[in-house]
Design a protein around this motif. Structure first.
Motif: not given
Length: 82
Positions: A30-35
């Motif tokens: 989830a911490s990387w889902q905005h990439e």
């Protein structure tokens, strides 16, 4: 290119237990889902199928090249590997 041996591990329990068991994987994904090109990770899925889908997305989001080589699947009965 070397290939690693296939490893299997199993986790059993209620949906809430399994969400807790895999919470770190879901949180990292989830911490990387905005990439760019990464998928949305549902950290609180309503079904076991949704959990499996979220785990697969989460591991790929966390991978350096977008493909982790790790996959999760729902197994209704334990397979015996030789």
């Amino acid at each position: 290119m070397s290939s690693r041996p296939t490893r299997y591990s199993y986790a059993e329990g209620t949906l809430q237990y399994l969400i807790g068991y895999h919470s770190y994987t879901l949180e990292c994904g989830a911490s990387w889902q905005h990439e760019k090109d990464n998928g949305k990770v549902n950290q609180n899925p309503k079904t076991i199928v949704g959990l499996v889908k979220s785990l697969n997305i989460a591991t790929n989001n966390s991978a350096a090249n977008g493909y982790s080589g790790t996959s999760y699947e729902l197994v209704t009965e334990r397979r015996i590997e030789k």
